[in-house]
Design an enzyme around this catalytic site. Sequence first.
Site, PDB file in Angstrom:
ATOM      1  N   CYS A  42      37.208  43.549  45.998  1.00 47.59           N
ATOM      2  CA  CYS A  42      36.302  43.737  44.847  1.00 47.59           C
ATOM      3  C   CYS A  42      35.064  44.536  45.262  1.00 47.59           C
ATOM      4  CB  CYS A  42      35.879  42.390  44.252  1.00 47.59           C
ATOM      5  SG  CYS A  42      36.979  41.804  42.955  1.00 47.59           S
ATOM      6  N   HIS A  96      39.611  41.348  38.614  1.00 46.27           N
ATOM      7  CA  HIS A  96      39.023  40.908  39.880  1.00 46.27           C
ATOM      8  C   HIS A  96      40.152  40.724  40.887  1.00 46.27           C
ATOM      9  CE1 HIS A  96      34.947  40.276  38.407  1.00 46.27           C
ATOM     10  NE2 HIS A  96      35.492  39.794  37.310  1.00 46.27           N
TER      11      HIS A  96
END
Length: 104
Positions: free
Chosen positions: A33, A21
Amino acid sequence: MVFVDVRKHDSRIVELNVHGHADQAPHGEDLVCAGVSCIMIGALNAIDQLANETCVLSMKEGHVNIREIEADERTQLLLASTLISLQTMEETYSNYIKITVQEV
């Protein structure tokens, strides 16, 4: 950090593995993201519709894997296009996405 591991054999992309992430912003506001997710979902959909049965496709939260199982020029074009899009993201957001290319 989003990690993109690319495995190549004789200049062909044989595997694309994306995991992690970005943590560029709070959950739901992270543009890195979101951008990587859009690129990868588009790649999965394109391969599924245009080069069906040439790859093993896997997706779960924070992880996408595409592994070529049958050499196909359409698949290579789609994978190369995906990699170019990810490299563009890396150029702009190098603190949040890292691409590694390995020859196997």
